[in-house]
Design an enzyme around this catalytic site. Structure first.
Site, PDB file in Angstrom:
ATOM      1  N   HIS A 119     -10.756  -3.654   3.360  1.00 13.39           N
ATOM      2  CA  HIS A 119     -11.068  -3.822   4.751  1.00 13.39           C
ATOM      3  C   HIS A 119     -11.573  -2.208   4.767  1.00 13.39           C
ATOM      4  O   HIS A 119     -11.858  -1.975   6.497  1.00 13.39           O
ATOM      5  CB  HIS A 119      -9.326  -3.490   5.002  1.00 13.39           C
ATOM      6  CG  HIS A 119      -8.814  -2.298   4.631  1.00 13.39           C
ATOM      7  ND1 HIS A 119      -8.664  -2.395   2.818  1.00 13.39           N
ATOM      8  CD2 HIS A 119      -8.991  -0.761   4.664  1.00 13.39           C
ATOM      9  CE1 HIS A 119      -8.062  -1.216   2.312  1.00 13.39           C
ATOM     10  NE2 HIS A 119      -7.984  -0.302   3.647  1.00 13.39           N
ATOM     11  N   ASP A 120     -12.962  -1.684   4.256  1.00 19.83           N
ATOM     12  CA  ASP A 120     -13.343  -0.312   4.427  1.00 19.83           C
ATOM     13  C   ASP A 120     -14.671  -0.324   3.965  1.00 19.83           C
ATOM     14  O   ASP A 120     -15.629  -0.170   4.873  1.00 19.83           O
ATOM     15  CB  ASP A 120     -13.556   0.785   3.520  1.00 19.83           C
ATOM     16  CG  ASP A 120     -11.581   1.475   3.699  1.00 19.83           C
ATOM     17  OD1 ASP A 120     -10.860   1.398   4.876  1.00 19.83           O
ATOM     18  OD2 ASP A 120     -11.148   1.831   2.381  1.00 19.83           O
ATOM     19  N   ASP A 176       0.922  -1.232   0.086  1.00 21.02           N
ATOM     20  CA  ASP A 176       0.099  -0.242  -0.324  1.00 21.02           C
ATOM     21  C   ASP A 176       1.371   1.331  -0.266  1.00 21.02           C
ATOM     22  O   ASP A 176       1.396   1.230   0.252  1.00 21.02           O
ATOM     23  CB  ASP A 176      -0.830   0.026   1.097  1.00 21.02           C
ATOM     24  CG  ASP A 176      -1.896  -0.092   1.281  1.00 21.02           C
ATOM     25  OD1 ASP A 176      -2.368   1.457   0.590  1.00 21.02           O
ATOM     26  OD2 ASP A 176      -2.617  -0.207   0.971  1.00 21.02           O
ATOM     27  N   ASP A 201      -3.470   4.329  -2.255  1.00 15.81           N
ATOM     28  CA  ASP A 201      -4.071   4.949  -1.017  1.00 15.81           C
ATOM     29  C   ASP A 201      -4.730   6.934  -1.423  1.00 15.81           C
ATOM     30  O   ASP A 201      -4.444   7.230  -2.124  1.00 15.81           O
ATOM     31  CB  ASP A 201      -3.635   5.193   0.124  1.00 15.81           C
ATOM     32  CG  ASP A 201      -4.983   5.769   1.024  1.00 15.81           C
ATOM     33  OD1 ASP A 201      -5.429   4.543   0.886  1.00 15.81           O
ATOM     34  OD2 ASP A 201      -4.843   5.992   1.765  1.00 15.81           O
ATOM     35  N   GLU A 211      -6.926   3.683  -5.637  1.00 20.74           N
ATOM     36  CA  GLU A 211      -7.783   4.423  -5.092  1.00 20.74           C
ATOM     37  C   GLU A 211      -8.233   4.894  -5.249  1.00 20.74           C
ATOM     38  O   GLU A 211      -8.105   6.106  -4.937  1.00 20.74           O
ATOM     39  CB  GLU A 211      -8.008   3.604  -3.768  1.00 20.74           C
ATOM     40  CG  GLU A 211      -8.426   4.103  -3.027  1.00 20.74           C
ATOM     41  CD  GLU A 211      -8.896   4.277  -1.544  1.00 20.74           C
ATOM     42  OE1 GLU A 211     -10.354   4.103  -0.699  1.00 20.74           O
ATOM     43  OE2 GLU A 211      -8.245   5.082  -0.912  1.00 20.74           O
TER      44      GLU A 211
HETATM   45  C1  NOJ Z   1      -8.731   4.550   2.124  1.00 21.90           C
HETATM   46  C2  NOJ Z   1      -8.579   3.667   3.072  1.00 21.90           C
HETATM   47  O1  NOJ Z   1      -8.470   2.090   2.550  1.00 21.90           O
HETATM   48  C3  NOJ Z   1      -8.485   3.336   4.133  1.00 21.90           C
HETATM   49  O2  NOJ Z   1      -8.684   3.056   5.379  1.00 21.90           O
HETATM   50  C4  NOJ Z   1      -8.024   4.508   4.655  1.00 21.90           C
HETATM   51  O3  NOJ Z   1      -8.730   5.203   6.125  1.00 21.90           O
HETATM   52  C5  NOJ Z   1      -8.175   5.830   3.767  1.00 21.90           C
HETATM   53  N1  NOJ Z   1      -7.835   6.055   2.936  1.00 21.90           N
HETATM   54  C6  NOJ Z   1      -6.815   6.917   4.580  1.00 21.90           C
HETATM   55  O4  NOJ Z   1      -5.378   6.544   4.256  1.00 21.90           O
END
Ligand code: NOJ
Length: 552
Positions: free
Chosen positions: A326-327, A98, A199, A253
């Site tokens: 994971h979100d 990441d 990210d 992302e």
């Molecule tokens: C996206 C990530 O997937 C998430 O887990 C994170 O909190 C935010 N970006 C900030 O880095």
């Protein structure tokens, strides 16, 4: 169509904190991952995406990095990392890391230095503004709720943080920041990693005029903070300076992107990124937010969005195929049906067919392959996620506890972060200590040991599906063609490449319905989530037919 390894690969995402704990401290770690490499390879994955393992004070579980070139102590050491990389490579697994460079941790040495004074040499590494009438410079909000500006007394000014206040945004306008990032990327590539998941990479360029105009509740925060004026300039520079020199894969992302944006970020002739995560299909479970309502993802919207991405990117750019990370909550609890073990199994398999027979690179999030469902925590004490806790504090006077627990039980980021369920022993075999976050009650029934022992398990279905994908070029590179586009129950499409055709038919609902009127002469069933045949489509039934005359 140019063949590329990253177009044909399957990616398995690991959230190390919740994957496997080797030393009994209740936190997953690198040695834990090493012990499970065979499991991942046997599933049919080719690449591991490792969520952040760098040194971090963990306000946001590693997405707040204090040293990009050291490993978080709870996870192990640099030598554990090297061992992981070597062993993964020996087993034919690649590893992507990441890259979190929109922001650092407040404990990063750059930030510690920069906040000392206005004339500190690192001041320009971050984004500072003077107060306006004794307040924040504008009304911009952070993604994790509350103002995006944090006051710092030392020099009477505010710094920008699009996420938590412990995650200050880097100033990409400063050439030294860019240079430092490019160099650290190079050093990771030189250590042998195979790529990066980047990210919130479409937020590194800021549109300050838009920030000033932002009105909370009225404007779309995602659009305001994403795709700033220099996003493509920075990524092209990154590609030219670093990425083009290595045979690596990249996935950005990128919230708030249209297919037009995606063509710019990932177009084959653009020299920016290989693919991105778009989230258009990921929030369709949002109901009426004034009542914190959550709904099952409607078929019509899901189909329209996925079809648009399939059609518009074909031949121009490359899709990533994903439902979980994971979100986000668990697939079966959001798009599927976790109300009975039978429905859970059938809907999990159907959804795998629906998505992973499309064109793009599949991403599977740890536990998805065994049908892990949301843990449905019964107490706010069980939650750990900073965003969930911030929202709870913001909403607790407005909504009653059952409403909040229901909402978070469906939508909290912690739904994906409960420990991986390895077996039915204490703590699901994840740790011998006290897990950092509660193990879901479902672990006795849903776990890897059970899945491996049952030849009809979701795990074995994924294994078969991933193998099937790789056997047919049409499944890798064929053109997507939606049929029955308004059917209330069925999601069906063709994939076509030269004289090969595959037909995918999924019953998205639990009601038994008639088989649609499609030509199945010369059709060979190559994948199905029911063992026996029927003239109807049963609850969540999914079928994949190969229609090539010569081979059928
Ligand atoms: C996206 C990530 O997937 C998430 O887990 C994170 O909190 C935010 N970006 C900030 O880095």
């Amino acid at each position: 169509m140019e063949r590329k390894w990253w177009k044909e690969a399957v990616v398995y995402e690991i959230y190390p904190r919740s994957f496997m704990d080797s030393n009994g401290d209740g936190i997953g770690d690198l040695q834990g991952i090493i012990s499970k490499l065979d499991y991942i390879r046997d599933l049919g994955a080719d690449v591991i995406w490792l969520c952040p393992v760098y040194k971090s004070p963990n306000y946001d579980n590693g997405y707040d990095i204090s040293d990009y070139e050291d490993i978080m102590a709870e996870f192990g050491t640099m030598s554990d990392f090297e061992e992981l990389l070597t062993k993964a490579h020996e087993k034919g697994l690649r590893i992507i890391m990441d890259l979190v460079v929109n922001h650092t941790s407040i404990e990063h040495p750059w930030f510690i230095e920069n906040r000392k004074s206005k004339d500190n040499p690192y001041r320009d590494y971050y984004i500072w503004r003077d107060p306006v009438d004794g307040h924040e410079p504008n009304q911009l909000e952070s993604v994790f709720e509350g103002p995006a500006w944090e006051y710092d007394e030392t020099a009477d000014s505010y710094y920008l943080h699009l996420y938590a206040k412990q995650q200050p945004d880097l100033n990409w306008e400063n050439p030294k920041v860019k240079e430092a990032v490019f160099q650290l990327m190079e050093r990771w590539f030189d250590r042998g990693i195979d790529g990066f998941r980047m990210d919130v990479i479409n937020q590194i360029s800021k549109d300050y005029e838009l920030f000033d105009q932002y009105v909370p509740g009225k404007d779309d925060l995602g659009r305001t903070i994403s795709n700033g004026p220099k996003a493509h300039v920075y990524l092209q520079e990154m590609n030219e300076r670093v990425l083009s020199k290595y045979d690596v894969m990249t996935v950005g992302e990128t919230g708030s992107v249209t297919t037009e944006d995606a063509k710019k970020y990932t177009g084959f002739d653009r020299h920016e990124l290989n693919m991105l995560f778009s989230f258009e299909h990921m929030s369709l479970d949002k109901g009426d937010m004034s009542r914190l309502e959550v709904i099952r993802v409607p078929l019509g919207q899901l189909r329209a969005i996925l079809s648009k991405w399939q059609n518009e990117l074909h031949g121009i750019a490359w899709n990533s195929l994903f439902y979980e990370n994971h979100d986000r909550p668990r697939l079966v609890s959001k798009y599927g049906d976790d109300t009975t073990p039978f429905y859970l199994e059938k809907s999990a398999k159907m959804l795998a067919v629906l998505m992973y027979m499309m064109e793009g690179t599949p991403y599977i999030y740890q536990g998805q392959e065994i049908g892990m469902k949301n843990p449905y925590y019964q107490s706010m004490e069980d939650y750990r996620d900073i965003h969930t806790i911030n929202r709870y504090n913001l909403w607790k006077d407005q909504f009653d506890l059952p409403t909040l627990l229901h909402f978070f039980g469906k939508r909290s980021r912690d739904n994906a972060r409960s420990p991986m369920q390895w077996d039915d022993t204490e703590n699901a075999g994840f740790t011998t200590g006290k897990p950092w976050i509660k193990v879901a009650d479902s672990y006795k029934e849903i776990n890897v040991k059970q899945a491996l022992a049952d030849e009809n398990s979701i795990y074995h279905f994924y294994q078969k599906l991933l193998k099937t994908r790789k056997q047919y070029d049409v499944l890798l590179y064929g053109k997507y063609e939606l049929i029955l586009e308004n059917d209330p129950n069925i999601y069906a499409y063709y994939r076509k490449l030269d004289d090969e055709t595959v037909l995918v038919i999924c019953n998205y609902n639990k009601e038994e319905i008639a088989m649609p009127d499609v030509d199945l002469s010369h059709a060979k069933l190559i994948l199905s989530n029911y063992e026996d045949q029927s003239d109807t489509l049963r609850a969540y039934e999914a079928r994949v037919y190969f229609l090539n005359k010569q081979r059928s």
